[in-house]
Enzyme design. Structure first.
Site, PDB file in Angstrom:
ATOM      1  N   HIS A 160      27.806  -7.228  23.096  1.00  0.00           N
ATOM      2  CA  HIS A 160      27.210  -7.616  21.824  1.00  0.00           C
ATOM      3  C   HIS A 160      27.316  -9.135  21.661  1.00  0.00           C
ATOM      4  O   HIS A 160      28.057  -9.808  22.369  1.00  0.00           O
ATOM      5  CB  HIS A 160      27.919  -6.923  20.660  1.00  0.00           C
ATOM      6  CG  HIS A 160      27.945  -5.435  20.778  1.00  0.00           C
ATOM      7  ND1 HIS A 160      28.804  -4.640  20.056  1.00  0.00           N
ATOM      8  CD2 HIS A 160      27.221  -4.586  21.558  1.00  0.00           C
ATOM      9  CE1 HIS A 160      28.609  -3.377  20.362  1.00  0.00           C
ATOM     10  NE2 HIS A 160      27.662  -3.315  21.276  1.00  0.00           N
ATOM     11  N   HIS A 182      32.384   9.133  19.916  1.00  0.00           N
ATOM     12  CA  HIS A 182      31.610   8.115  20.610  1.00  0.00           C
ATOM     13  C   HIS A 182      30.668   8.783  21.596  1.00  0.00           C
ATOM     14  O   HIS A 182      31.055   9.702  22.331  1.00  0.00           O
ATOM     15  CB  HIS A 182      32.523   7.133  21.346  1.00  0.00           C
ATOM     16  CG  HIS A 182      31.781   5.968  21.923  1.00  0.00           C
ATOM     17  ND1 HIS A 182      31.297   5.966  23.218  1.00  0.00           N
ATOM     18  CD2 HIS A 182      31.419   4.778  21.384  1.00  0.00           C
ATOM     19  CE1 HIS A 182      30.675   4.812  23.443  1.00  0.00           C
ATOM     20  NE2 HIS A 182      30.733   4.078  22.359  1.00  0.00           N
TER      21      HIS A 182
END
Length: 437
Positions: A106, A172
């Site tokens: 990210h 997740h």
């Protein structure tokens, strides 16, 4: 019936006809801790499978404390101060305690975001650094895992005398549960590590929300974390209001295992049958700022939608689609078969291809409609999904396809819930093969 979806910061109220057969999937979650600061302090003194943090820290020349990036709602303002006080009391100077943001691939977090993620006082007093996965020189090579994944980890993290990893445990889509080993990889890994760990074949294997046993992605990350030599873990769980419900500190594997077991008891909800229509969120702020992250809301619904059903996703998308790599891949995709042929061709690799792959996995099983204020309908249409102005309009269209007597399930908290049909956790790449009803 009016329901509140987690959407952006304020939430989104939707109306579902009372005559419908509706399953509202709200987990019990845990009770918020009466004194969260005291709970963190106690966990540091009485950890799971490790010596107390003050003993481990004594005599160390410096320390690095790893935190999640802005996409995870970790209550760092509560978790970090007891850790930092313990390190300083053990003799580590404040300026030699680095707070390292595990960004993975990210973007780096800004100063204002770091303040929001932690506190103004912490940002002012301690050195911060964002991990930069694309900087090859900022990583050291530790060899390969048994599956052949090249291990490149943040150089500064590996050089630290004391390594502490913090995180949030939640379902997740790849690792089964977040937290623990994920703070090391992908959190602090280089691009070459992700080439294999996020590779297309890995993600078609036994990978999905809540799946840990026999999950090759989880096992790869564990192996990397062991080689990295993490000294101490501090993971937490939270409720829907982002209040602390549990603290799991100590050995990176044993504490994380205890945390995963506790969180599954809090977030898993088993339905008796699959739904024709699933209305879900992407978990609200900060997860639903981009379409990239919001795909997790779709994969969280995949367990409980029937084959050929419809998933309606409500996500704010205040930051748009995602990285340029992700946008280019998504807009160039011509459906699941063509995309899979592209990413499995020899030598092909693009950053963020894995999330397009997960979207394709969803589209193998269900139709997808997206409701958002963040993107224009003509932009949404370029994302392989169908736009709708409201959840109510999307539901009306879905009922016209599936009949008015359709079974509808609603996931107000999106991917923060582990929804199953009779306890079955379906691997994402295989979910289309079995109708869970």
């Amino acid at each position: 019936m009016d329901l509140q979806l987690d959407y952006g910061r304020p939430g989104l109220t939707i109306s579902v006809p009372d005559a419908l057969a509706v399953s509202v999937v709200n987990p019990s979650k845990g009770e918020p801790l009466a004194d969260p600061t005291a709970a963190v302090e106690q966990a540091l003194r009485q950890p799971i499978g490790a010596r107390p943090l003050h003993e481990i820290a004594r005599g160390r020349r410096d320390a690095v404390v790893v935190i999640s990036d802005k996409t995870r709602p970790v209550p760092n303002g509560i978790v970090l101060p007891p850790i930092l006080r313990t390190l300083e009391a053990a003799g580590i100077a404040r300026e030699r305690i680095e707070i390292l943001v595990a960004t993975g691939l990210h973007r780096a977090n800004t100063h204002d975001e770091l303040v929001e993620m932690t506190s103004a006082a912490i940002v002012e007093r301690y050195p911060f650094r964002n991990h930069i996965a694309r900087d090859a020189d900022a990583h050291v090579h530790l060899g390969r895992t048994t599956r052949g994944t090249e291990i490149w980890l943040d150089r500064g993290f590996m050089a630290a005398d004391l390594k502490i990893v913090t995180g949030l445990i939640e379902p997740h889509l790849m690792a089964g549960y977040s937290g623990g080993r994920k703070g090391v990889a992908p959190g602090l890994a280089g691009v070459e590590t992700m080439r294999s760990a996020h590779g297309p074949r890995m993600l078609e294997d036994n990978v999905g929300p809540g799946i840990v046993d026999g999950n090759p992605f989880h096992e790869d990350l564990l192996e990397i974390a062991r080689l990295a030599g993490v000294d101490f873990l501090v993971d937490v769980s939270i409720d829907r209001a982002r209040r602390l419900t549990g603290v799991f500190a100590g050995h990176i594997e044993r504490a994380h295992e205890a945390g995963m077991q506790a969180v599954e008891r809090e977030v898993r909800v088993d339905l008796p049958a699959a739904a024709d229509v699933v209305i879900t969120s992407a978990g609200g702020y900060p997860l639903d700022q981009t379409f990239y992250q919001s795909i997790k809301g779709l994969t969280g619904a995949l367990n409980i939608v029937r084959c050929g059903g419809t998933i309606i996703l409500a996500a704010a998308l205040t930051e748009g689609i995602g990285s340029q790599d992700f946008q280019d891949l998504l807009r160039g995709a011509r459906g699941n078969d063509a995309f899979m042929a592209q990413i499995t061709s020899p030598g092909f690799f693009r950053i963020d291809q894995w999330m397009v792959q997960h979207l394709c996995q969803v589209l193998r099983k269900a139709n997808v409609t997206v409701v958002t204020d963040g993107l224009a309908p003509e932009v949404v249409r370029t994302l392989l999904v169908t736009p709708a102005p409201t959840v109510e309009a999307a539901l009306a269209d879905a009922l016209a396809r599936h009949a008015a007597a359709a079974h509808v399930a609603v996931l107000p908290q999106g991917p923060y819930v582990l929804a199953t049909v009779r306890g079955r956790k379906l691997a994402l790449g295989r979910a289309w093969m079995a109708d869970a009803a």
